[in-house]
Design a protein around this motif. Sequence first.
Motif, mmCIF file in Angstrom:
data_model
loop_
_atom_site.group_PDB
_atom_site.id
_atom_site.type_symbol
_atom_site.label_atom_id
_atom_site.label_comp_id
_atom_site.label_asym_id
_atom_site.label_seq_id
_atom_site.Cartn_x
_atom_site.Cartn_y
_atom_site.Cartn_z
ATOM 1 N N TYR A 234 24.359 -65.056 103.092
ATOM 2 C CA TYR A 234 23.699 -66.366 102.993
ATOM 3 C C TYR A 234 23.121 -66.667 101.617
ATOM 4 C CZ TYR A 234 19.882 -63.224 104.383
ATOM 5 O OH TYR A 234 19.012 -62.176 104.485
ATOM 6 N N VAL A 235 23.300 -65.775 100.642
ATOM 7 C CA VAL A 235 22.849 -66.110 99.277
ATOM 8 C C VAL A 235 23.970 -65.776 98.293
ATOM 9 C CG1 VAL A 235 20.353 -65.842 99.518
ATOM 10 C CG2 VAL A 235 21.771 -63.832 99.097
ATOM 11 N N PRO A 236 24.025 -66.504 97.170
ATOM 12 C CA PRO A 236 25.036 -66.168 96.165
ATOM 13 C C PRO A 236 24.747 -64.781 95.580
ATOM 14 C CG PRO A 236 23.637 -68.016 95.442
ATOM 15 C CD PRO A 236 23.194 -67.658 96.810
ATOM 16 N N PHE A 237 25.779 -64.082 95.130
ATOM 17 C CA PHE A 237 25.573 -62.751 94.550
ATOM 18 C C PHE A 237 24.837 -62.862 93.223
ATOM 19 C CE2 PHE A 237 29.698 -62.131 96.891
ATOM 20 C CZ PHE A 237 29.107 -61.491 97.966
ATOM 21 N N GLY A 238 24.023 -61.874 92.923
ATOM 22 C CA GLY A 238 23.322 -61.852 91.635
ATOM 23 C C GLY A 238 24.343 -61.650 90.520
ATOM 24 N N ASP A 239 23.931 -61.939 89.271
ATOM 25 C CA ASP A 239 24.920 -61.887 88.188
ATOM 26 C C ASP A 239 25.302 -60.452 87.818
ATOM 27 O OD1 ASP A 239 22.685 -61.042 86.972
ATOM 28 O OD2 ASP A 239 22.580 -62.633 85.455
ATOM 29 N N TRP A 240 24.658 -59.477 88.466
ATOM 30 C CA TRP A 240 25.004 -58.087 88.212
ATOM 31 C C TRP A 240 26.136 -57.609 89.117
ATOM 32 C CZ3 TRP A 240 23.584 -55.832 92.796
ATOM 33 C CH2 TRP A 240 22.614 -56.529 93.530
ATOM 34 N N LEU A 241 26.638 -58.521 89.949
ATOM 35 C CA LEU A 241 27.754 -58.167 90.830
ATOM 36 C C LEU A 241 28.889 -59.146 90.575
ATOM 37 C CD1 LEU A 241 26.388 -57.657 94.463
ATOM 38 C CD2 LEU A 241 27.330 -55.936 92.937
ATOM 39 N N PRO B 32 32.096 -61.184 92.161
ATOM 40 C CA PRO B 32 32.328 -61.628 93.544
ATOM 41 C C PRO B 32 33.094 -60.574 94.341
ATOM 42 C CG PRO B 32 32.844 -63.398 92.000
ATOM 43 C CD PRO B 32 32.522 -62.194 91.165
ATOM 44 N N GLU B 33 34.053 -59.876 93.677
ATOM 45 C CA GLU B 33 34.835 -58.854 94.409
ATOM 46 C C GLU B 33 33.919 -57.716 94.854
ATOM 47 O OE1 GLU B 33 36.137 -59.477 90.897
ATOM 48 O OE2 GLU B 33 36.620 -61.315 91.998
ATOM 49 N N GLN B 34 33.059 -57.302 93.915
ATOM 50 C CA GLN B 34 32.126 -56.218 94.271
ATOM 51 C C GLN B 34 31.239 -56.648 95.424
ATOM 52 O OE1 GLN B 34 30.226 -55.634 90.475
ATOM 53 N NE2 GLN B 34 31.445 -53.800 90.028
ATOM 54 N N GLY B 35 30.726 -57.885 95.325
ATOM 55 C CA GLY B 35 29.848 -58.408 96.373
ATOM 56 C C GLY B 35 30.543 -58.388 97.729
ATOM 57 N N GLU B 36 31.798 -58.873 97.734
ATOM 58 C CA GLU B 36 32.532 -58.925 98.996
ATOM 59 C C GLU B 36 32.758 -57.518 99.535
ATOM 60 O OE1 GLU B 36 32.923 -61.402 100.725
ATOM 61 O OE2 GLU B 36 32.490 -62.967 99.248
ATOM 62 N N MET B 37 33.035 -56.600 98.615
ATOM 63 C CA MET B 37 33.297 -55.227 99.038
ATOM 64 C C MET B 37 32.039 -54.632 99.690
ATOM 65 S SD MET B 37 34.903 -52.262 96.746
ATOM 66 C CE MET B 37 33.475 -51.544 96.035
ATOM 67 N N ILE B 38 30.888 -54.907 99.070
ATOM 68 C CA ILE B 38 29.639 -54.381 99.621
ATOM 69 C C ILE B 38 29.388 -54.972 101.005
ATOM 70 C CG2 ILE B 38 27.128 -54.363 99.336
ATOM 71 C CD1 ILE B 38 27.612 -54.270 96.317
ATOM 72 N N LEU B 39 29.543 -56.300 101.102
ATOM 73 C CA LEU B 39 29.286 -56.945 102.398
ATOM 74 C C LEU B 39 30.231 -56.421 103.474
ATOM 75 C CD1 LEU B 39 28.500 -60.659 101.473
ATOM 76 C CD2 LEU B 39 26.929 -58.827 102.134
ATOM 77 N N ALA B 40 31.490 -56.204 103.077
ATOM 78 C CA ALA B 40 32.454 -55.717 104.067
ATOM 79 C C ALA B 40 32.060 -54.315 104.525
ATOM 80 C CB ALA B 40 33.856 -55.700 103.462
#
Length: 600
Positions: free
Chosen positions: A279-286, A288-296
């Motif tokens: 529900y929030v955009p990823f911080g600039d230290w991630l 988008p691919e990394q973010g999606e991988m973490i969420l998955a």
Amino acid sequence: MDRETAPAPPETSAQAAWSDAASREAIQLIADGVTRVAGFGIAAISVVRGDPGYLEVMAVAGSETAREELKGRHTPIEQLTQELEKADDWGLLRFVPHERLEPGLGETWGWVPDVDPIDDSPDAWHPMDLLIAPLYDDTGRMRGTLAMDLPVDGRRPGEAQRAVLDAYAEQARQAVIVALERQALADQVRMGEAARRIVRKATAQLSLERIVADSREAMIEGFRAAGMWLQTFDDVGGRGAIYSADGSVIELTPELVSIAETAARRAWEIQEASVVAPYVPFGDWLTPEQGEMILAYLASIGIESILFTPLGAGPQCLGNLVLTRAFGAPEWSAAEATMALDIGHDLGRAILNARTFEREHKLVEELQELDAYKSQLIATVAHELKNPLTSVMGHLEMLESSPDLNGTTLSSLHVMDRGARRMVRVIDDLLLLSKVGDPENRIIAAPVDLHRVVDDVIDLTMVAAQQKRLELKVDVPDQAVLALGDAEEIDRVCANLVSNAVKYTPADGSVSVSVEMAGSEHPDQVVLTVSDAGIGISQSDLERLGTEFFRSSNPAAVAQPGTGLGLAIVRRIVERHHGRLEISSELGKGSTFRVFLPAA
Ligand code: ADP
């Protein structure tokens, strides 16, 4: 008065004191408006609280009796929802005419004024009529109600009055949502603070495992988290242990671990704890691919979101703390992120402390190992030398007693014999030194009469003292002075000190020996004093006295035979008896050695 409410849970039966004053005031004003402007005898605003939800009356306007009776009341939401099923839909308002109420059900909810309808017309207000606006938030969840009763004109409201009530209902809706949000925020801060206090207390410990074990429950509760894990980076930037909430090891893929580490360092730089959630955009230290991988990955273990907090001290990032929430749990708030970062600082300091402690501990262990090795070496060498030396001495003795030796040979044999005896003394000292320095070899303590010890030692040194015409003064009380310890070792202490005094005192001098109870300051100790009017010891030599093989730099002392082991043996024996050695000396004047030992 025939409708009753459910009994109130005990903790909030009085005034709804949980919310902040400003929210309470705003809500009261709205209720007042309904009575004054919309023309009702009574208006009550309730909020939904608790799990399972119940309605708690927060503001009542109008009749004083109604106020007294309603304030702080609790009603299960369930009951209201059932009654609302039969309601007419009036915009934000719901109306249930008394005819539709099931007798039993109606009696369990609300408040019934003690009045009669003004006439028989269909629009006459009946005391059992129910007019209420359920207040929903944007996600459709009921957060409160605005209820009114006793219309001033005695009639069910018409179009115009309903429009006014609608406007008040909207205001009440917003005010209730704000009040609840403020309260939730205050709750979060309070719980987060409680967690922080507990973490602070836990950080007094020196092992990170203990800190995590002692504070994880508070953190999980305080942050309403499903779990937590903590990763530490070691000094060289590698990966330290990962501690999960239940103490088990969390298997993160190397890729995730490395993302977490880079992220933590960046987050520490900008001093920010951040949320990773759908529900929030990823911080600039991630990326988008990394973010999606973490969420998955999180979703695969039933976790919807995390609050990611860097741990550190000063400029150094030392690890990260991850608090998790399952699907359906509330979103992370800014207040929680701030609190988590504070905890990140506390834990960071704790990690540093734990590391320093660990390093020191290791160093001490290494030194102890080295010391044990040295002692072992001395003991082995001394042992190996002793046997052949004993045999050499045996043969020397045999040769010396042989009748057909000439003078030169005989005197050579005497020199060899003296040398061998000296070697035996050194070896015996070495063996004793390693014995009294071995922590495994404990003393078996028993009462030792110092009187007797001194007598024996004096007997043995008498000859040497007489040769130098030394005056030997002995001062012992009539009654026994009992020390607690190993008789042989205490004897050795006394012998070494007295023989040194005799050795380092020039001819015609004096040596005195005394024993006594240590006195009122140390009633549980006895003291042995050996003092001489000898060559004395310089200040710089005093500091090194008692280290193995140390002999003083004073030529007068070096001229005397010695190994530099005597005082080292004394010091170790005194230490292992939990006693104390005091030395005072002045070059050219003399020395005093005082040995304090536990009294028997
Ligand atoms: P050793 O007498 O065999 O040399 P010790 O360990 O007994 O070894 O003493 C260490 C050194 O301390 C001696 O070499 C000496 O210089 C100094 N020392 C010890 N006792 C006395 C004393 N009573 N007076 C002066 N110097 C002393």
